[in-house]
Scaffold this active site. Structure first.
Site, short mmCIF file in Angstrom:
data_model
loop_
_atom_site.label_atom_id
_atom_site.label_comp_id
_atom_site.label_asym_id
_atom_site.label_seq_id
_atom_site.Cartn_x
_atom_site.Cartn_y
_atom_site.Cartn_z
N ASP A 33 63.96 11.62 35.23
CA ASP A 33 64.10 13.08 35.15
C ASP A 33 65.54 13.48 34.87
O ASP A 33 66.48 12.79 35.27
CB ASP A 33 63.62 13.69 36.47
CG ASP A 33 63.32 15.18 36.35
OD1 ASP A 33 63.12 15.67 35.21
OD2 ASP A 33 63.30 15.86 37.39
N HIS A 50 66.29 14.07 25.53
CA HIS A 50 65.18 13.10 25.50
C HIS A 50 65.56 11.89 24.64
O HIS A 50 65.24 10.76 24.97
CB HIS A 50 63.91 13.76 24.96
CG HIS A 50 63.39 14.87 25.83
ND1 HIS A 50 63.18 14.69 27.18
CD2 HIS A 50 63.07 16.16 25.57
CE1 HIS A 50 62.74 15.84 27.71
NE2 HIS A 50 62.67 16.74 26.74
N LEU A 144 58.10 -9.51 31.99
CA LEU A 144 58.02 -8.16 32.57
C LEU A 144 56.85 -7.38 31.98
O LEU A 144 56.67 -7.33 30.77
CB LEU A 144 59.33 -7.39 32.28
CG LEU A 144 59.33 -5.92 32.72
CD1 LEU A 144 59.50 -5.80 34.22
CD2 LEU A 144 60.42 -5.14 32.00
C1 IPE Z 1 58.32 14.49 35.99
O1 IPE Z 1 59.36 15.30 35.63
C2 IPE Z 1 57.62 13.96 34.77
C3 IPE Z 1 58.35 12.98 33.98
C4 IPE Z 1 59.53 12.49 34.28
C5 IPE Z 1 57.68 12.49 32.81
P1 IPE Z 1 59.19 16.89 35.50
O2 IPE Z 1 60.49 17.40 35.04
O3 IPE Z 1 58.01 17.22 34.68
O4 IPE Z 1 58.90 17.32 37.00
P2 IPE Z 1 58.98 18.74 37.70
O5 IPE Z 1 58.30 19.71 36.80
O6 IPE Z 1 60.44 19.08 37.86
O7 IPE Z 1 58.31 18.57 39.01
C1 IPE Z 2 62.38 14.23 32.07
O1 IPE Z 2 63.40 15.13 31.81
C2 IPE Z 2 61.58 13.91 30.85
C3 IPE Z 2 60.24 14.51 30.82
C4 IPE Z 2 59.72 15.23 31.75
C5 IPE Z 2 59.48 14.28 29.62
P1 IPE Z 2 63.18 16.69 31.82
O2 IPE Z 2 62.81 17.13 30.43
O3 IPE Z 2 62.22 17.10 32.86
O4 IPE Z 2 64.62 17.20 32.16
P2 IPE Z 2 65.02 18.35 33.15
O5 IPE Z 2 64.38 18.06 34.46
O6 IPE Z 2 64.53 19.64 32.56
O7 IPE Z 2 66.50 18.28 33.22
MG MG Z 3 62.42 17.57 34.81
#
Ligand code: IPE
Ligand code: IPE
Ligand code: MG
Length: 253
Positions: A33, A50, A144
């Protein structure tokens, strides 16, 4: 009679972490995240975060290979992520193909086996085909196991498992009286895999976001504020090292 000679291991050198030790986590799951915030802080569009996050995936997969971790499960796209703008969703769902086009040969040479957990239906064809190709190409590898959690949601997974299980009960393939936790686990996307030993979440949030609710029942959690694109092998090793110090009791004493 042969006697096992203990492996000499200098605990203070970082290199020592690469050698298998009894308490190395077999299965590590990661909620990757913080990509969007990483980009935002730099005045960049979220997609840039990303893209940078993919570079971290490469580093961490290599670190896991070196540590002799057996299974690495990466939360890549959740069922709930469909709430995001279409342009961002499209960008994220193109990344598996881009990643595999570049790194599949390296993964193969590292003996990595690729698997997907999640709802493969409703994904764009280019995403599905790219991961299916990687699954097929790596099916015989026994290093892995890299699980890509794609279009994954834990409640959906449990409900889907329940439906399949009830069908089997109705068709007398399964006995309700004999049903146990192990059999139920066999209906989940993670069928046949051991539960994660360690869960890492980057990006500062302290929540599961619908990830592996059944499988994380006794998992050790490790949270960091570091955003996923900034996450390094060093932090990964820190998490592994802390895990090694934890005492898991599973309800015992
Ligand atoms: C969790 O992250 C999903 C992934 C890392 C793929 P999110 O960014 O979607 O989670 P929330 O919305 O903050 O809970
Ligand atoms: C995690 O990073 C990746 C996915 C959920 C696909 P985020 O896109 O949720 O990044 P933040 O949490 O908004 O910084
Ligand atoms: Mg996120």
């Amino acid at each position: 009679m042969s006697m096992k000679i203990p492996f000499f291991n200098n605990k203070h050198s970082e290199e020592s972490l690469y050698y298998p030790e009894d308490n190395t986590p077999n299965h590590i799951a990661i909620i990757m995240d913080g990509n969007g915030r990483w980009a935002g802080k730099r005045g960049m569009v979220r997609a840039a975060g990303h893209k940078e996050g993919v570079s971290t995936v490469v580093k961490i997969v290599n670190a896991a290979v070196k540590c002799k971790v057996k299974v690495l499960t990466l939360y890549t796209f959740s069922k709930e992520n469909w709430k995001r703008p279409k342009t961002e969703i499209d960008f994220i769902l193109r990344l598996p193909k881009e990643f595999l086009q570049i790194y599949l040969p390296e993964l193969i040479s590292n003996n990595v086996r690729i698997e997907v957990i999640g709802d493969m239906e409703n994904l764009p064809t280019y995403t599905r085909e790219a991961v299916q190709y990687a699954i097929d190409r790596t099916v015989d590898n026994d290093g892995l196991q890299m699980n890509i959690a794609l279009n994954y949601g834990s409640r959906h997974e449990i409900l889907h498992a329940m439906k399949e299980m009830i069908t089997d009960i109705n068709n007398a393939k399964l006995s309700l009286d004999e049903l146990d936790e192990r059999q139920f686990s066999g209906y989940l996307y993670t069928a046949g895999m051991k539960d994660p030993d360690l869960l890492i979440r980057t990006g500062g949030e302290k929540r599961l976001s619908n990830f592996l609710l059944w499988q994380l029942a006794y998992t050790e959690f490790w949270f960091t504020d570091v955003l996923w694109p900034d996450f390094t092998e060093k932090e990964f090793l820190l998490a592994v090292e802390e895990y090694r110090k934890r005492k898991r009791r599973f309800g015992g004493i």
